[in-house]
Design an enzyme around this catalytic site. Sequence first.
Site, PDB file in Angstrom:
ATOM      1  N   TYR A   1       0.828  -1.212   0.000  1.00 44.57           N
ATOM      2  CA  TYR A   1       0.000   0.000   0.000  1.00 44.57           C
ATOM      3  C   TYR A   1       0.862   1.261   0.000  1.00 44.57           C
ATOM      4  CZ  TYR A   1      -4.660  -1.969   0.850  1.00 44.57           C
ATOM      5  OH  TYR A   1      -5.863  -2.602   0.743  1.00 44.57           O
TER       6      TYR A   1
ATOM      7  N   ASP B   1     -11.846  -9.533   4.688  1.00 42.09           N
ATOM      8  CA  ASP B   1     -13.178  -9.539   4.060  1.00 42.09           C
ATOM      9  C   ASP B   1     -13.736 -10.959   4.012  1.00 42.09           C
ATOM     10  OD1 ASP B   1     -13.271  -6.797   3.617  1.00 42.09           O
ATOM     11  OD2 ASP B   1     -13.920  -6.993   1.534  1.00 42.09           O
TER      12      ASP B   1
HETATM   13  C1  IPM Z   1     -10.280  -1.554   4.244  1.00 37.90           C
HETATM   14  C2  IPM Z   1     -10.601  -0.914   2.926  1.00 37.90           C
HETATM   15  C3  IPM Z   1      -9.486   0.068   2.597  1.00 37.90           C
HETATM   16  C4  IPM Z   1      -8.210  -0.728   2.452  1.00 37.90           C
HETATM   17  C5  IPM Z   1      -9.745   0.950   1.367  1.00 37.90           C
HETATM   18  C6  IPM Z   1     -11.059   1.694   1.468  1.00 37.90           C
HETATM   19  C7  IPM Z   1      -8.607   1.899   1.112  1.00 37.90           C
HETATM   20  O1  IPM Z   1     -10.773  -1.865   1.938  1.00 37.90           O
HETATM   21  O2  IPM Z   1     -10.176  -0.827   5.246  1.00 37.90           O
HETATM   22  O3  IPM Z   1     -10.150  -2.782   4.277  1.00 37.90           O
HETATM   23  O4  IPM Z   1      -7.949  -1.295   1.381  1.00 37.90           O
HETATM   24  O5  IPM Z   1      -7.468  -0.814   3.416  1.00 37.90           O
HETATM   25 MG    MG Z   2     -10.754  -3.863   2.681  1.00 39.27          MG
END
Ligand code: IPM
Ligand code: MG
Length: 358
Positions: free
Chosen positions: A141, A252
């Site tokens: 990231y 997720d």
């Molecule tokens: C999360 C979200 C974020 C991420 C996005 C919105 C930048 O998906 O908090 O998991 O990828 O970290």
């Molecule tokens: Mg996410």
Amino acid sequence: MTAKIVMMPGDGIGPDIANEAERVLDALGEHHGLDYRLERVDVGGAAIDATGDPLPEASLEAARDADAVLFGAIGGPKWDAQPRDKRPESGLLKLRSELGLFANLRPAMLFPQLADSSALKAELVADLDILIVRELTGGIYFGQPAGTDTSANGQREAYNTMRYDVSEIRRIGEAALKAAQARGGRLCSVDKANVLHVSQLWRDVMNELAGDYPDVALTHMYVDNAAMQLVREPNQFDTVVTGNLFGDILSDTAAMLTGSIGMLPSASLDAAGKGMYEPVHGSAPDIAGRDAANPLAMILSVAMMCRYSLGRGDLADRVESAVGRVLDSGLRTADIADGAKATSGTAATGQAVANMLG
Ligand code: IPM
Ligand code: MG
């Protein structure tokens, strides 16, 4: 001492659920002696609309100055065409990075009242209770170099770099080992060490650290296998630690095992325990402002805030128990109604939790 809490409602259903978090904070103040001051500031698309910047300096300063930040949700189709640094998501990433919130705790637990909501068979998810510890301020990231370019043969190209140094791995590794120690005593570190240099370093450092935690059983798993194992036999996991991108994806998946992403809170902590607390779900622009969003993930984020940043684990227990009793009473927003009609809206659900705290 008066706790300084900054509320960043954000976009979509963010403001809807922020109101309910405030209702719960009110009840904690009125009936249980929570001493706090709340300030609301803009972030994300709302901040872009107001100032052109997804994280205006004033919002960042307020967050720096606070004991804890409550964050709703950000993003929506309205801002999708913005250049990357002017997207709502950039505000969130900058906030994480500027506040040094490297340890992201994402619990995935099944509320027994919602056992039928899971996409998996009930026996596979019975008593599900996993904690994913995701590294949040490094990895691909944030790694440099990153950007777009023209390649040697004249094509457009783009690249990101997955990079961790030893100190970054150590601090998240220690946070995860401590979390595992306080839970079931098992930590699974997830990487891609069969392919990536960065993962081999990650694995080496985790092994070194584990020597100092003889009461934690450390195992390793490749990320592709971990994705499979999470849906095959989720109860084999207790605490999971992984890097930023793998943690984004696996959290997720883990959330969906519970069948109710609308129920899951998260904490992002710095080295001193200051934190930002936010629901795992997104901004759901399609139901924004319609009293349809489930406020419970946000309310449970208030509970995590009480526990990790305000030193009021007692209040966290109260809020969590109130949420359980609201579910017992049968109130369900659409996302947890198991295909049936919702029996409650955003405000009525928040009010019900607040009433339980009275
Ligand atoms: C999360 C979200 C974020 C991420 C996005 C919105 C930048 O998906 O908090 O998991 O990828 O970290
Ligand atoms: Mg996410």
